[in-house]
Design an enzyme around this catalytic site. Structure first.
Site, PDB file in Angstrom:
ATOM      1  N   CYS A   8       0.786  -1.232   0.000  1.00 48.50           N
ATOM      2  CA  CYS A   8       0.000   0.000   0.000  1.00 48.50           C
ATOM      3  C   CYS A   8       0.820   1.285   0.000  1.00 48.50           C
ATOM      4  O   CYS A   8       0.271   2.346  -0.272  1.00 48.50           O
ATOM      5  CB  CYS A   8      -0.955   0.000   1.187  1.00 48.50           C
ATOM      6  SG  CYS A   8      -2.307  -1.188   1.031  1.00 48.50           S
ATOM      7  N   SER A  61      -1.887  -1.150  14.014  1.00 48.69           N
ATOM      8  CA  SER A  61      -1.425  -0.427  12.826  1.00 48.69           C
ATOM      9  C   SER A  61      -1.840   1.046  12.817  1.00 48.69           C
ATOM     10  O   SER A  61      -1.007   1.909  12.486  1.00 48.69           O
ATOM     11  CB  SER A  61      -1.884  -1.133  11.550  1.00 48.69           C
ATOM     12  OG  SER A  61      -3.278  -1.244  11.485  1.00 48.69           O
ATOM     13  N   GLY A 115      -5.606   3.468   4.061  1.00 49.03           N
ATOM     14  CA  GLY A 115      -5.417   2.093   4.502  1.00 49.03           C
ATOM     15  C   GLY A 115      -6.618   1.523   5.215  1.00 49.03           C
ATOM     16  O   GLY A 115      -6.770   0.314   5.335  1.00 49.03           O
ATOM     17  N   GLY A 116      -7.480   2.395   5.662  1.00 46.48           N
ATOM     18  CA  GLY A 116      -8.697   1.999   6.358  1.00 46.48           C
ATOM     19  C   GLY A 116      -9.199   3.171   7.169  1.00 46.48           C
ATOM     20  O   GLY A 116      -8.468   4.137   7.440  1.00 46.48           O
ATOM     21  N   ARG A 117     -10.452   3.099   7.564  1.00 43.43           N
ATOM     22  CA  ARG A 117     -11.064   4.206   8.308  1.00 43.43           C
ATOM     23  C   ARG A 117     -10.297   4.513   9.589  1.00 43.43           C
ATOM     24  O   ARG A 117     -10.062   5.688   9.914  1.00 43.43           O
ATOM     25  CB  ARG A 117     -12.515   3.846   8.634  1.00 43.43           C
ATOM     26  CG  ARG A 117     -13.233   4.870   9.477  1.00 43.43           C
ATOM     27  CD  ARG A 117     -14.620   4.385   9.859  1.00 43.43           C
ATOM     28  NE  ARG A 117     -15.323   5.359  10.669  1.00 43.43           N
ATOM     29  CZ  ARG A 117     -16.545   5.172  11.144  1.00 43.43           C
ATOM     30  NH1 ARG A 117     -17.190   4.035  10.884  1.00 43.43           N
ATOM     31  NH2 ARG A 117     -17.126   6.101  11.872  1.00 43.43           N
ATOM     32  N   ALA A 118      -9.891   3.483  10.328  1.00 43.35           N
ATOM     33  CA  ALA A 118      -9.227   3.708  11.612  1.00 43.35           C
ATOM     34  C   ALA A 118      -7.902   4.436  11.437  1.00 43.35           C
ATOM     35  O   ALA A 118      -7.550   5.309  12.244  1.00 43.35           O
ATOM     36  CB  ALA A 118      -9.012   2.380  12.333  1.00 43.35           C
TER      37      ALA A 118
END
EC number: 2.3.1.-
Length: 405
Positions: free
Chosen positions: A176, A283, A320-323
């Site tokens: 990513c 992460s 990479g993601g919402r969090a």
């Protein structure tokens, strides 16, 4: 009689220095055109769990399906695109199992599929650029699937009909953060080769890691809830031809940082059962704890004082993601609208690995132009692009945005 080195002017130090200078561009590398492409099959996120458990013959895992559905609905993804549908997957029960040997079939799909999707994005970027294929001097191709020889860069060059003397580079299995990596490579190539025009292509197919659900490996379920297929392409070059080439962003500086002792936070392994995905719950915190240091470092490296308020920049972080986005946003005290372009791309396409940040570049410049703003960077001059991925590796790119023309 003196030696050749003593007598030939071609061997003098002054001549070598002159050749070196003549090979270098005068200006900074710029992004001149952007193209994107995705496969035709659309999957709404709110019904993806139904499709996924049906296609993988896992509907009997009722509680696991409920958990997966909750995961999907928390992602802030609206839909994703894939190069497969349910009918296609029924031909490959080894792929839709959890861990049956399936690498050969995955490779047979990805090896031709990755450059084919990359071609679609490349043609759009080339059309926007408006120059003939013969002007392309370098090709940088990036993917995390379909490893083969001759590699995907070779296959794409053949599909496009590029000159046989185009200098090719293939960036495999970086994950990513690689959308930032290719910009770093393109900057070095454009600025060190006068007159060069670099075609950059990122293409990703998730079928390399698609697999059925397993109660003991929820990491893969998270991956299956996030990743989507897509390709993006750029034309990068220095010293744009006035009135012909239209620069969008200048790539001012590019740096890579490995976060110490973070190798186990995100890691993937290519095995007989395909690409296995592992991600720690730490992460988001690992990234957010280290991102400000990367930002301060890149500003100082070019002799600039880091801004007192990070809201003064435009932002292109990898989704990479919402969090991860939420944690980085909070750590840098950013206003919610600063990640608008990134969250829009995440909602519309999911996480397309290396292609994501290039999609976000495209979204930002299009929205900025449509809104009549003074620059392609939401009306701001300076901004940063961030890639996050296995290692943990961070790519930090300092961008200078130009006015629409």
């Amino acid at each position: 009689m003196g030696s050749i080195a003593e007598s030939s002017p071609l061997m003098s130090r002054e001549n070598v220095e002159g050749i070196r200078k003549a090979q270098r561009a005068e200006g900074t590398a710029t992004v001149m055109a952007i193209g994107t492409a995705h496969p035709p099959h659309i999957f709404p996120q709110d019904t993806y769990a139904d499709f996924y458990f049906r296609a993988t013959n896992s509907e009997h895992k009722v509680e696991l399906k409920k958990k997966f559905d909750r995961i999907c609905k928390k992602t802030m993804i609206g839909k994703r695109y894939f190069n497969y549908d349910e009918e296609f997957l029924k031909k490959y029960p080894n792929i839709t199992s959890f861990d049956e040997p399936s690498l050969n079939d995955r490779q047979d799909i990805c090896v031709p599929g990755v450059p084919a999707l990359g071609k679609e994005a490349a043609l759009k970027a080339i059309e926007e650029w408006g120059q003939p294929l013969s002007k392309i001097t370098h090709l940088v191709f990036c993917t995390s699937c379909g490893v083969d020889m001759p590699s995907a860069d070779f296959q794409l060059a053949k599909l496009l009909g590029l000159n046989t003397n185009v200098n090719k580079y293939c960036v495999y299995m970086q994950g990513c953060y690689a959308g930032g990596t290719v910009l770093r490579y393109a900057k070095d190539l454009a600025e060190n080769n006068r007159g060069s025009r670099v075609l950059v292509v990122c293409a990703e197919l998730t079928i390399i890691g698609l697999r059925g659900p397993n109660e003991s490996h929820l990491d893969n379920a998270i991956g299956n809830s996030l990743f989507g297929d897509g390709a993006a392409a750029l034309i990068v070059g220095a010293d744009p031809i006035v009135g012909i080439e239209k620069p969008i962003f200048e790539i001012v500086c590019a740096k890579q940082t490995v976060i110490p002792d973070s190798e186990d936070v995100i890691h993937l392994h290519l095995r007989e059962a395909g690409l296995m995905f592992y991600m720690s719950k730490d992460s988001p915190e690992t990234i957010s704890n280290n991102v400000e240091g990367c930002l301060v470092d890149i500003f100082k490296s070019v002799g600039m004082t880091p801004p007192a308020d990070w809201n003064s920049l435009f932002w292109i972080p990898h989704p990479g993601g919402r969090a991860i986005l939420d944690e980085v946003e909070a750590r840098l005290k950013l206003r919610p609208e600063k990640f608008r372009a990134t969250r829009h791309v995440l909602w519309e396409y999911g996480n397309m690995v290396s292609a994501c940040v290039l999609y976000i570049l495209d979204e930002m410049r299009n929205k900025s132009a449509a809104d009549g703003l003074g620059t392609y960077g939401e009306g701001l001059e300076w901004g940063v692009l961030l890639g996050f991925g296995p290692g943990m590796t961070v790519e930090t790119i300092l961008l200078h945005s130009l006015p629409p023309v």
